[in-house]
Each structure stands twice: as structure tokens, then as C-alpha cells.
Scaffold this motif. Sequence first.
Motif, PDB file in Angstrom:
ATOM      1  N   ASP A   1       0.759  -1.163  -0.025  1.00 43.62           N
ATOM      2  CA  ASP A   1       0.035  -0.029   0.024  1.00 43.62           C
ATOM      3  C   ASP A   1       0.858   1.115  -0.007  1.00 43.62           C
ATOM      4  O   ASP A   1       1.161   1.977   0.982  1.00 43.62           O
ATOM      5  CB  ASP A   1      -1.036   0.056   1.365  1.00 43.62           C
ATOM      6  N   ASN A   2       1.420   1.526  -1.149  1.00 41.26           N
ATOM      7  CA  ASN A   2       2.217   2.728  -1.427  1.00 41.26           C
ATOM      8  C   ASN A   2       1.542   4.180  -0.906  1.00 41.26           C
ATOM      9  O   ASN A   2       2.091   4.945  -0.267  1.00 41.26           O
ATOM     10  CB  ASN A   2       2.870   3.166  -2.817  1.00 41.26           C
ATOM     11  N   GLN A   3       0.272   4.299  -0.897  1.00 42.31           N
ATOM     12  CA  GLN A   3      -0.482   5.486  -0.465  1.00 42.31           C
ATOM     13  C   GLN A   3      -0.312   5.418   0.927  1.00 42.31           C
ATOM     14  O   GLN A   3       0.179   6.620   1.269  1.00 42.31           O
ATOM     15  CB  GLN A   3      -2.011   5.242  -1.090  1.00 42.31           C
ATOM     16  N   THR A   4      -0.564   4.694   1.615  1.00 44.20           N
ATOM     17  CA  THR A   4      -0.414   4.671   3.192  1.00 44.20           C
ATOM     18  C   THR A   4       0.942   4.996   3.450  1.00 44.20           C
ATOM     19  O   THR A   4       1.156   5.660   4.665  1.00 44.20           O
ATOM     20  CB  THR A   4      -0.982   3.384   3.940  1.00 44.20           C
ATOM     21  N   LEU A   5       1.770   4.314   2.939  1.00 43.82           N
ATOM     22  CA  LEU A   5       3.342   4.407   3.126  1.00 43.82           C
ATOM     23  C   LEU A   5       3.738   5.900   2.758  1.00 43.82           C
ATOM     24  O   LEU A   5       4.638   6.341   3.708  1.00 43.82           O
ATOM     25  CB  LEU A   5       4.330   3.432   2.497  1.00 43.82           C
ATOM     26  N   ASN A   6       3.340   6.410   1.812  1.00 47.22           N
ATOM     27  CA  ASN A   6       3.542   7.864   1.466  1.00 47.22           C
ATOM     28  C   ASN A   6       2.887   8.745   2.380  1.00 47.22           C
ATOM     29  O   ASN A   6       3.440   9.696   3.072  1.00 47.22           O
ATOM     30  CB  ASN A   6       3.238   8.239  -0.048  1.00 47.22           C
ATOM     31  N   PHE A   7       1.933   8.584   2.831  1.00 44.29           N
ATOM     32  CA  PHE A   7       1.145   9.299   3.920  1.00 44.29           C
ATOM     33  C   PHE A   7       1.797   9.268   5.178  1.00 44.29           C
ATOM     34  O   PHE A   7       2.196  10.347   5.780  1.00 44.29           O
ATOM     35  CB  PHE A   7      -0.308   8.940   3.940  1.00 44.29           C
ATOM     36  N   LEU A   8       2.069   8.125   5.893  1.00 43.11           N
ATOM     37  CA  LEU A   8       2.953   7.980   6.997  1.00 43.11           C
ATOM     38  C   LEU A   8       4.337   8.414   7.018  1.00 43.11           C
ATOM     39  O   LEU A   8       4.876   9.133   7.796  1.00 43.11           O
ATOM     40  CB  LEU A   8       3.112   6.324   7.360  1.00 43.11           C
ATOM     41  N   PHE A   9       4.945   8.249   5.800  1.00 41.76           N
ATOM     42  CA  PHE A   9       6.512   8.912   5.603  1.00 41.76           C
ATOM     43  C   PHE A   9       6.348  10.651   5.674  1.00 41.76           C
ATOM     44  O   PHE A   9       7.185  11.101   6.454  1.00 41.76           O
ATOM     45  CB  PHE A   9       6.812   8.458   4.100  1.00 41.76           C
ATOM     46  N   LYS A  10       5.393  11.115   4.915  1.00 44.73           N
ATOM     47  CA  LYS A  10       5.338  12.677   4.878  1.00 44.73           C
ATOM     48  C   LYS A  10       4.790  13.072   6.348  1.00 44.73           C
ATOM     49  O   LYS A  10       5.404  14.061   6.973  1.00 44.73           O
ATOM     50  CB  LYS A  10       4.118  12.872   4.047  1.00 44.73           C
ATOM     51  N   GLU A  11       3.954  12.515   6.967  1.00 46.48           N
ATOM     52  CA  GLU A  11       3.409  12.842   8.440  1.00 46.48           C
ATOM     53  C   GLU A  11       4.683  12.629   9.400  1.00 46.48           C
ATOM     54  O   GLU A  11       4.702  13.556  10.406  1.00 46.48           O
ATOM     55  CB  GLU A  11       2.242  11.921   8.942  1.00 46.48           C
ATOM     56  N   SER A  12       5.312  11.427   9.167  1.00 52.09           N
ATOM     57  CA  SER A  12       6.511  11.458  10.064  1.00 52.09           C
ATOM     58  C   SER A  12       7.545  12.607  10.214  1.00 52.09           C
ATOM     59  O   SER A  12       8.076  12.905  11.164  1.00 52.09           O
ATOM     60  CB  SER A  12       7.150  10.057  10.089  1.00 52.09           C
ATOM     61  N   ASN A  13       7.652  13.175   8.875  1.00 52.19           N
ATOM     62  CA  ASN A  13       8.455  14.123   8.849  1.00 52.19           C
ATOM     63  C   ASN A  13       8.221  15.555   8.996  1.00 52.19           C
ATOM     64  O   ASN A  13       9.147  16.495   9.393  1.00 52.19           O
ATOM     65  CB  ASN A  13       9.013  14.039   7.117  1.00 52.19           C
ATOM     66  N   GLU A  14       6.819  15.473   8.992  1.00 54.30           N
ATOM     67  CA  GLU A  14       6.235  16.845   9.507  1.00 54.30           C
ATOM     68  C   GLU A  14       5.994  16.967  10.919  1.00 54.30           C
ATOM     69  O   GLU A  14       6.210  18.153  11.512  1.00 54.30           O
ATOM     70  CB  GLU A  14       4.804  17.017   8.622  1.00 54.30           C
TER      71      GLU A  14
END
Length: 103
Positions: free
Chosen positions: A90-103
Amino acid sequence: MSKEFNLEERLIDYAVSIIHLSDSLPKSKAGGHLGGQLLRSGTSPALNYGEAQSSESRKDFIHKFRVILKELRESLICIKIIRKSKLACDNQTLNFLFKESNE
């Protein structure tokens, strides 16, 4: 207040996404290990944020926020490992979590 600026809601949504991701990982040794680790570090920020709201002092508040940042960094590394090892599709979830972790 918009959701973008409501930290509590963002952290809760982050934790929910972490739960879904960890549940979707394969039932292998690696999937179980990383899923459990991610579940602990990825749900902790929302819970610690709740604690920070009742902190006893400014110093206590700052300490709790530092713990939140440490847990988010740990989650980010775990997400990177899951992504590179292709344990999750699930790349969409991974991308969301990656972005949120950085923000």
C-alpha cells in the motif's frame, strides 16, 4: 480549527494508519517484528500528546514533546525499512505515513 492545524487529530489519524499498516504486513518473522515495533512507536505519539496536555510543568511538557519526536523518528525508520524490503504494497499509506512522520 482546520484538521491541518489540529495536532491531536493528525496524530490520531497517523496512529490509525499505523494500525492498518501493521495489520496488513505479512505474518512472517520480519512482518511480525516490524509490525509490532511500528505499532508501538507509531501509536505512541498520539498517546503522549494526550499526556502532554496534562503536563505538570513547562519542562514536563517539553520532555513529552521530545518523546513524541523520538517516536516519530523511530516510526519513520521502520517505515523506510518496510518500504525498502517491500513488505507492504500500500504505497499510498506508506507515502502518507512517511510525510506525516517528517512533518
